[in-house]
Design a protein around this motif. Structure first.
Motif, PDB file in Angstrom:
ATOM      1  N   PHE A  54       3.722  -4.919   1.681  1.00  0.00           N
ATOM      2  CA  PHE A  54       3.403  -4.795   3.102  1.00  0.00           C
ATOM      3  C   PHE A  54       4.040  -3.464   3.500  1.00  0.00           C
ATOM      4  CE2 PHE A  54       3.093  -7.456   7.254  1.00  0.00           C
ATOM      5  CZ  PHE A  54       2.716  -6.352   7.994  1.00  0.00           C
ATOM      6  N   LEU A  55       3.208  -2.473   3.781  1.00  0.00           N
ATOM      7  CA  LEU A  55       3.666  -1.105   3.999  1.00  0.00           C
ATOM      8  C   LEU A  55       3.297  -0.599   5.382  1.00  0.00           C
ATOM      9  CD1 LEU A  55       2.321   0.349   0.629  1.00  0.00           C
ATOM     10  CD2 LEU A  55       4.624  -0.527   1.086  1.00  0.00           C
ATOM     11  N   VAL A  56       4.080   0.367   5.855  1.00  0.00           N
ATOM     12  CA  VAL A  56       3.729   1.098   7.066  1.00  0.00           C
ATOM     13  C   VAL A  56       3.700   2.584   6.730  1.00  0.00           C
ATOM     14  CG1 VAL A  56       4.645  -0.566   8.718  1.00  0.00           C
ATOM     15  CG2 VAL A  56       6.116   1.279   7.899  1.00  0.00           C
ATOM     16  N   VAL A  57       2.902   3.307   7.492  1.00  0.00           N
ATOM     17  CA  VAL A  57       2.966   4.763   7.442  1.00  0.00           C
ATOM     18  C   VAL A  57       3.533   5.179   8.797  1.00  0.00           C
ATOM     19  CG1 VAL A  57       0.561   5.128   8.195  1.00  0.00           C
ATOM     20  CG2 VAL A  57       1.750   6.898   6.895  1.00  0.00           C
ATOM     21  N   GLU A  58       4.555   5.991   8.709  1.00  0.00           N
ATOM     22  CA  GLU A  58       5.260   6.462   9.896  1.00  0.00           C
ATOM     23  C   GLU A  58       4.898   7.925  10.087  1.00  0.00           C
ATOM     24  OE1 GLU A  58       9.856   7.500  10.454  1.00  0.00           O
ATOM     25  OE2 GLU A  58       9.515   5.433   9.826  1.00  0.00           O
ATOM     26  N   ASP A  59       4.584   8.290  11.309  1.00  0.00           N
ATOM     27  CA  ASP A  59       4.246   9.674  11.625  1.00  0.00           C
ATOM     28  C   ASP A  59       5.095  10.092  12.823  1.00  0.00           C
ATOM     29  OD1 ASP A  59       2.709  12.007  11.099  1.00  0.00           O
ATOM     30  OD2 ASP A  59       1.411  11.524  12.793  1.00  0.00           O
ATOM     31  N   ASP A  60       5.931  11.074  12.620  1.00  0.00           N
ATOM     32  CA  ASP A  60       6.863  11.532  13.667  1.00  0.00           C
ATOM     33  C   ASP A  60       7.672  10.385  14.257  1.00  0.00           C
ATOM     34  OD1 ASP A  60       6.203  14.233  13.396  1.00  0.00           O
ATOM     35  OD2 ASP A  60       4.498  14.032  14.772  1.00  0.00           O
ATOM     36  N   GLY A  61       8.148   9.494  13.383  1.00  0.00           N
ATOM     37  CA  GLY A  61       9.027   8.407  13.809  1.00  0.00           C
ATOM     38  C   GLY A  61       8.336   7.195  14.389  1.00  0.00           C
ATOM     39  N   GLU A  62       7.004   7.216  14.497  1.00  0.00           N
ATOM     40  CA  GLU A  62       6.242   6.091  15.050  1.00  0.00           C
ATOM     41  C   GLU A  62       5.391   5.445  13.967  1.00  0.00           C
ATOM     42  OE1 GLU A  62       6.348   5.032  18.314  1.00  0.00           O
ATOM     43  OE2 GLU A  62       7.906   6.540  18.629  1.00  0.00           O
ATOM     44  N   VAL A  63       5.227   4.127  14.051  1.00  0.00           N
ATOM     45  CA  VAL A  63       4.329   3.433  13.129  1.00  0.00           C
ATOM     46  C   VAL A  63       2.903   3.851  13.465  1.00  0.00           C
ATOM     47  CG1 VAL A  63       3.465   1.203  12.341  1.00  0.00           C
ATOM     48  CG2 VAL A  63       5.900   1.487  12.823  1.00  0.00           C
ATOM     49  N   ALA A  64       2.249   4.513  12.501  1.00  0.00           N
ATOM     50  CA  ALA A  64       0.885   5.011  12.707  1.00  0.00           C
ATOM     51  C   ALA A  64      -0.151   4.142  12.016  1.00  0.00           C
ATOM     52  CB  ALA A  64       0.775   6.448  12.200  1.00  0.00           C
ATOM     53  N   GLY A  65       0.303   3.194  11.202  1.00  0.00           N
ATOM     54  CA  GLY A  65      -0.615   2.305  10.512  1.00  0.00           C
ATOM     55  C   GLY A  65       0.148   1.375   9.599  1.00  0.00           C
ATOM     56  N   PHE A  66      -0.578   0.364   9.121  1.00  0.00           N
ATOM     57  CA  PHE A  66       0.032  -0.585   8.185  1.00  0.00           C
ATOM     58  C   PHE A  66      -1.038  -1.117   7.254  1.00  0.00           C
ATOM     59  CE2 PHE A  66      -1.403  -3.265  11.673  1.00  0.00           C
ATOM     60  CZ  PHE A  66      -1.897  -4.404  11.041  1.00  0.00           C
ATOM     61  N   ALA A  67      -0.580  -1.605   6.116  1.00  0.00           N
ATOM     62  CA  ALA A  67      -1.475  -2.223   5.142  1.00  0.00           C
ATOM     63  C   ALA A  67      -0.667  -3.208   4.316  1.00  0.00           C
ATOM     64  CB  ALA A  67      -2.114  -1.174   4.234  1.00  0.00           C
ATOM     65  N   TYR A  68      -1.344  -4.238   3.869  1.00  0.00           N
ATOM     66  CA  TYR A  68      -0.689  -5.200   2.975  1.00  0.00           C
ATOM     67  C   TYR A  68      -1.722  -5.861   2.085  1.00  0.00           C
ATOM     68  CZ  TYR A  68      -2.058  -8.687   6.539  1.00  0.00           C
ATOM     69  OH  TYR A  68      -2.759  -9.465   7.431  1.00  0.00           O
ATOM     70  N   ALA A  69      -1.222  -6.449   1.008  1.00  0.00           N
ATOM     71  CA  ALA A  69      -2.036  -7.286   0.134  1.00  0.00           C
ATOM     72  C   ALA A  69      -1.501  -8.697   0.273  1.00  0.00           C
ATOM     73  CB  ALA A  69      -1.949  -6.820  -1.313  1.00  0.00           C
ATOM     74  N   GLY A  70      -2.374  -9.611   0.625  1.00  0.00           N
ATOM     75  CA  GLY A  70      -1.984 -11.010   0.765  1.00  0.00           C
ATOM     76  C   GLY A  70      -2.834 -11.871  -0.143  1.00  0.00           C
ATOM     77  N   PRO A  71      -2.421 -13.107  -0.328  1.00  0.00           N
ATOM     78  CA  PRO A  71      -3.228 -14.013  -1.156  1.00  0.00           C
ATOM     79  C   PRO A  71      -4.656 -14.101  -0.615  1.00  0.00           C
ATOM     80  CG  PRO A  71      -1.104 -14.994  -0.642  1.00  0.00           C
ATOM     81  CD  PRO A  71      -1.223 -13.753   0.203  1.00  0.00           C
ATOM     82  N   TYR A  72      -5.627 -14.091  -1.524  1.00  0.00           N
ATOM     83  CA  TYR A  72      -7.032 -14.169  -1.121  1.00  0.00           C
ATOM     84  C   TYR A  72      -7.363 -15.563  -0.589  1.00  0.00           C
ATOM     85  CZ  TYR A  72     -12.111 -14.393  -1.544  1.00  0.00           C
ATOM     86  OH  TYR A  72     -13.435 -14.590  -1.291  1.00  0.00           O
TER      87      TYR A  72
END
Length: 165
Positions: A54-72
């Motif tokens: 479960f990841l986030v991408v941070e841009d200039d200190g702010e959460v700019a997006g997220f993604a994760y892999a969960g059970p299907y």
């Protein structure tokens, strides 16, 4: 500065706000009520408990997006198949952040032992998610017609699949 990293508790209000935008303004998700931060905390714990990213991408200190892999699916025979989820903040699209997130989620899910990754994409007329997944080797596995009803419209979902192992 852009930084990709695992989600933390401090990120969850940002994750919830990004997702709430799509719940309220689009058919990208079939949720009709934005989940509160407490639900995101439980989801984070469940995904971590399964050993999945479960990841986030941070841009200039702010959460700019997220993604994760969960059970299907919850049944045990599906344990080697995961479903990806990815959302970007409204102002963060078109800058390669989705590619960054999806690539890392794929890599980490494979290292965690997943063999197949599935994406369920609402056919909203915006091809961005389909193009992103295709760029990572996902192929169309099927279409479910008129399975969602939101904002006064019936919506199809496109099932995409990619081998990880």
């Amino acid at each position: 500065m852009t930084k990709l990293r695992p989600v933390s508790d401090a990120d969850l209000p940002g994750v919830a706000a990004i997702y709430a935008h799509y719940v309220e303004t689009s058919v990208a998700t079939f949720d009709e009520t934005p989940p509160p931060v407490e639900e995101w905390r439980a989801k984070r714990a469940a995904i971590a408990g399964a050993g999945l990213p479960f990841l986030v991408v941070e841009d200039d200190g702010e959460v700019a997006g997220f993604a994760y892999a969960g059970p299907y699916r919850p049944k045990p025979a599906y344990r080697h198949t995961v479903e990806d989820t990815l959302y970007l903040a409204p102002g963060a699209t078109g800058r390669g952040l989705g590619r960054l997130l999806l690539g890392e989620v794929i890599d980490r899910a494979a290292r965690a032992g997943a063999r197949q990754m599935v994406a369920v994409v609402a056919d909203s007329g915006d091809p961005a998610s389909l193009r992103l997944h295709a760029a990572f080797g996902f192929g169309e596995a099927g279409r479910l017609r008129s399975v969602g009803f939101k904002h006064g419209h019936w919506i199809d979902t496109v099932l995409l699949q990619r081998s990880l192992g």
